[in-house]
Design an enzyme around this catalytic site. Sequence first.
Site, short mmCIF file in Angstrom:
data_model
loop_
_atom_site.label_atom_id
_atom_site.label_comp_id
_atom_site.label_asym_id
_atom_site.label_seq_id
_atom_site.Cartn_x
_atom_site.Cartn_y
_atom_site.Cartn_z
N HIS A 128 -26.05 -47.08 -2.08
CA HIS A 128 -24.51 -46.60 -2.55
C HIS A 128 -23.64 -46.97 -1.54
O HIS A 128 -23.73 -46.81 -0.12
CB HIS A 128 -24.79 -45.04 -2.66
CG HIS A 128 -25.31 -44.64 -3.71
ND1 HIS A 128 -25.21 -45.16 -5.13
CD2 HIS A 128 -26.29 -43.76 -3.76
CE1 HIS A 128 -26.19 -44.49 -5.91
NE2 HIS A 128 -26.58 -43.37 -5.14
N TYR A 186 -32.19 -44.74 -9.08
CA TYR A 186 -31.86 -43.92 -10.22
C TYR A 186 -33.13 -44.12 -11.17
O TYR A 186 -33.35 -45.20 -11.56
CB TYR A 186 -30.61 -44.33 -10.91
CG TYR A 186 -29.34 -43.84 -10.14
CD1 TYR A 186 -29.29 -42.86 -9.26
CD2 TYR A 186 -28.31 -44.26 -10.61
CE1 TYR A 186 -28.00 -42.47 -8.64
CE2 TYR A 186 -26.84 -43.96 -9.99
CZ TYR A 186 -26.87 -42.75 -9.21
OH TYR A 186 -25.69 -42.38 -8.68
FE LIG Z 1 -26.80 -38.81 -5.92
#
Ligand SMILES: [Fe+2]
Lengths: 114, 303
Positions: free
Chosen positions: B242, B251
């Site tokens: 990220h 994810y």
């Molecule tokens: Fe997160």
Amino acid sequence: MSVLTVLPDNVSVRAKPGETILAVLSASGYGYRIGCRRGGCGICKVDLREGEVYYDHPVAESVLSQEEIAAGAVLSCRAVPVGDVTIELRDERLKLNSALLRSIRAVKAPTTKE
Amino acid sequence: MGILRLGYLHVRVTDMAEARKHYIETMGLKVTAEEAGKVYLKGWDEWDHHSVVLEEGGVGLAKLGFKVQSEDDLNTYENNARTFGATVERMSKGEELEVGQGIRVTTPSGHVVELYNEITYLGNEVGYLNPYPFPRHETGISVPALDHMLIMAEDVALNEKFFMDTFGMYAVEQIRPEIDSPARIATWLSAGQKNHDIAIVSGKDKGLHHFAFQLEDWSKILRAADIFAMDDVSIDITPTRHGITRGTTIYFFDPAGNRNETYAGGYRAYRDRPTTIWTPEHIGRGIFSHSRELNAAFTEVYT
Ligand SMILES: [Fe+2]
Ligand code: FES
């Protein structure tokens, strides 16, 4: 072996017993709007135009309500066709991800241009 | 003083047998208690009674809990919540299994947040006396602990203000529609030195975007993805970083479609730091540092 037809593209592909609509289309080289693949997010809803489906997992009412089911909505990542089925995508067209996979599963060339 | 951490969350699952398999065998959480339709779990490095509770039926978040340090904190947060105009009630001992008295607050976004300062101590799996770095026999990816979560809200700015005013959190990073805009597309909030304990992104009220488990480092992230492939876990985003928080991540979804994350690294945050601001042209890189593309799933797919 049954046939899954997808509108509005009018694409038909072969479905193996027990495969979900998502599994059939992925194995046929096609993509469309999906999310969790596990029946939780509801983004993969399509409309049943012909035929029948069943669910081999419990589906949450908050994701697919009884009214939606009555109106023909289908949670495509969890719905398994029973025999030949026709579905219609909601505001989108199929995306061809793999011509190779399509050539293995396709039963009919699309009648409209891709 | 104040909020120590995201202590627990209750998540609804459509199929308990599949959920157990995922959270116990793949994630490596341990069962600490069971009730009709509920399974209480914790990670190996957590000492409190539970961090994740599975509730059979439906999908999405039922509630979450922050552990605070003292009873005084409960009173302070109760007053703050009332001042803000939020719905708040007292929670009696045992209402949440193995948890003492507390308060229950509903955020403007409709999320139910419980605060408590006492919970049964079980101890972590390596102990506190001359411990080894991890338990000898690991299961699945063996997550040590719950880390943070991301919820959806229709009015992100209002809910950010709620978490700041009521719980004394500070904004570590934000996505704004314009640099100077008071509006928020998303916000990452911290109560301590984590770069976020809770984040809020624009979406339907009450929504759960994901909850995240800690992993030690990038090599554990890679190994986790390998194990997910073996266990047929539905992966949303394969290992990447990220831009926001600099954490490395995967994810993925549990068998009911609730999004999980494994999270490693990222920087430490301090209360006196400036808030990092992201503008819409760079959201893609902010969320996924390498692909630099915001996929539709990030904003549209949640439970
Ligand atoms: Fe997160
Ligand atoms: S992809 Fe999430 S419900 Fe089908």
